[in-house]
Design a protein around this motif. Structure first.
Motif, short mmCIF file in Angstrom:
data_model
loop_
_atom_site.label_atom_id
_atom_site.label_comp_id
_atom_site.label_asym_id
_atom_site.label_seq_id
_atom_site.Cartn_x
_atom_site.Cartn_y
_atom_site.Cartn_z
N VAL A 108 20.26 -23.89 9.91
CA VAL A 108 21.42 -23.05 10.23
C VAL A 108 22.64 -23.67 9.55
O VAL A 108 22.92 -24.85 9.73
CB VAL A 108 21.68 -22.96 11.74
CG1 VAL A 108 22.91 -22.07 12.00
CG2 VAL A 108 20.47 -22.41 12.47
N THR B 26 19.45 -19.31 8.59
CA THR B 26 20.53 -18.39 8.94
C THR B 26 21.84 -18.97 8.44
O THR B 26 22.14 -20.15 8.67
CB THR B 26 20.63 -18.18 10.46
OG1 THR B 26 19.42 -17.59 10.94
CG2 THR B 26 21.80 -17.27 10.81
N ARG C 203 18.97 -18.73 17.46
CA ARG C 203 18.14 -18.92 16.27
C ARG C 203 17.15 -20.08 16.44
O ARG C 203 15.99 -19.98 16.06
CB ARG C 203 19.02 -19.18 15.04
CG ARG C 203 20.00 -18.05 14.71
CD ARG C 203 19.30 -16.79 14.22
NE ARG C 203 18.68 -16.04 15.30
CZ ARG C 203 17.69 -15.17 15.15
NH1 ARG C 203 17.19 -14.96 13.95
NH2 ARG C 203 17.20 -14.52 16.17
N PHE D 224 18.42 -11.69 13.97
CA PHE D 224 19.30 -11.91 15.11
C PHE D 224 19.68 -10.60 15.79
O PHE D 224 20.03 -9.62 15.14
CB PHE D 224 20.57 -12.63 14.63
CG PHE D 224 21.57 -12.91 15.73
CD1 PHE D 224 21.26 -13.81 16.74
CD2 PHE D 224 22.79 -12.29 15.74
CE1 PHE D 224 22.17 -14.08 17.75
CE2 PHE D 224 23.72 -12.56 16.74
CZ PHE D 224 23.40 -13.46 17.75
#
Length: 272
Positions: free
Chosen positions: A142, A188, A237, A248
């Motif tokens: 992330v 992400t 996530r 998401f």
């Protein structure tokens, strides 16, 4: 016909760093932090983790202290949160790469599990580099306001980064291409168009079956790692099962803070 002279073709315009107004507005980061404190009961209702390790990497000029709210939050949700333990991040990917890889290997070996990595700003660039090098050790990546795509010089920290790190940001085109490309692990990219430090277009990855962009409305760069909507998204996530990736769901308690997915476009080189 005679082919057109290359010099007559329209030149691509490089991206520009965010303007002075957005940069000055970065002071709102303190309000994002306070909002997270006030909303902590709600934030703790996020999906819980399965105990797997998470390595938190700070941004440029920041230290582990900047990531302590993130680590505490993830620990409360059941993750095994780890600091990078390398002092203040003064930049220089080639300089810190060996130590970062060693840190990742230590956590992977001591826990016996793949490690998710959450990187804020420059820390996210490091996270992507680690995933490219050791996908067998990395579970999920992330990034938060991380400039890894398109014209990565389009930040208000470029000159300071190069001065302190001794590295030129764009001196290795092959590395830049790799960092901006597809990762071998799910990822992400969380970003904000109101970012006053990096041009938000430098944060866009190519959406795929295991990669997504997530825009948080009005978040600042210095507040993105403590923004309540961003924190909820990180927790959501990381809660996915290992090897699983589901886009998401923006219908949660912070739904109003997320832009619709069609707003998050893949990098468009040469646009301003």
């Amino acid at each position: 016909m005679t082919p057109p002279d290359e010099s007559e073709k329209p030149a691509r315009h490089p991206l520009r760093p965010p303007g002075l107004g957005l940069l000055l507005a970065e002071m709102r980061g303190i309000f994002e932090f306070n909002a997270s404190l006030m909303m902590s009961p709600l934030l703790l209702r996020a999906p819980r983790g399965d105990g797997h390790p998470v390595l938190a990497l700070p941004g440029f000029l920041a230290s582990d202290l900047s990531m302590s709210p993130m680590r505490r939050y993830l620990a409360e949700l059941g993750y095994d949160a780890h600091a990078w333990q390398m002092g203040r991040n003064l930049g220089g990917l080639s300089r810190v790469r060996a130590a970062l890889r060693q840190r990742l290997a230590e956590i992977h070996e001591s826990t016996g599990r793949k490690v998710s990595i959450v990187g804020w700003s420059l820390g996210g660039v490091y996270a992507r580099d680690l995933a490219l090098h050791a996908p067998h050790m990395v579970r999920y990546v992330v990034t938060l306001g991380s400039p890894f795509a398109n014209d990565v010089r389009a930040t208000n920290a470029t000159r300071l980064y190069e001065a302190l790190s001794g590295e030129t940001i764009d001196n290795d085109p092959e590395l830049l291409e790799a960092l901006s490309g597809d990762l071998p692990v799910p990822t992400t990219s969380i970003y904000s168009r109101a970012d006053g430090v990096v041009n938000w277009r430098t944060c866009l990855l190519r959406p795929s079956a295991t990669a997504e962009n997530l825009e948080v409305y009005l978040a600042s760069h210095v507040g993105l790692g403590v923004n309540p909507a961003a924190l909820w998204a990180v927790a959501d996530r990381l809660a996915q099962r290992e090897g699983q990736f589901i886009q998401f769901d923006r219908s949660g308690p912070f739904a109003i803070a997320y832009a619709p997915p069609e707003r998050a476009q893949s990098p468009n080189k040469g646009t301003v």
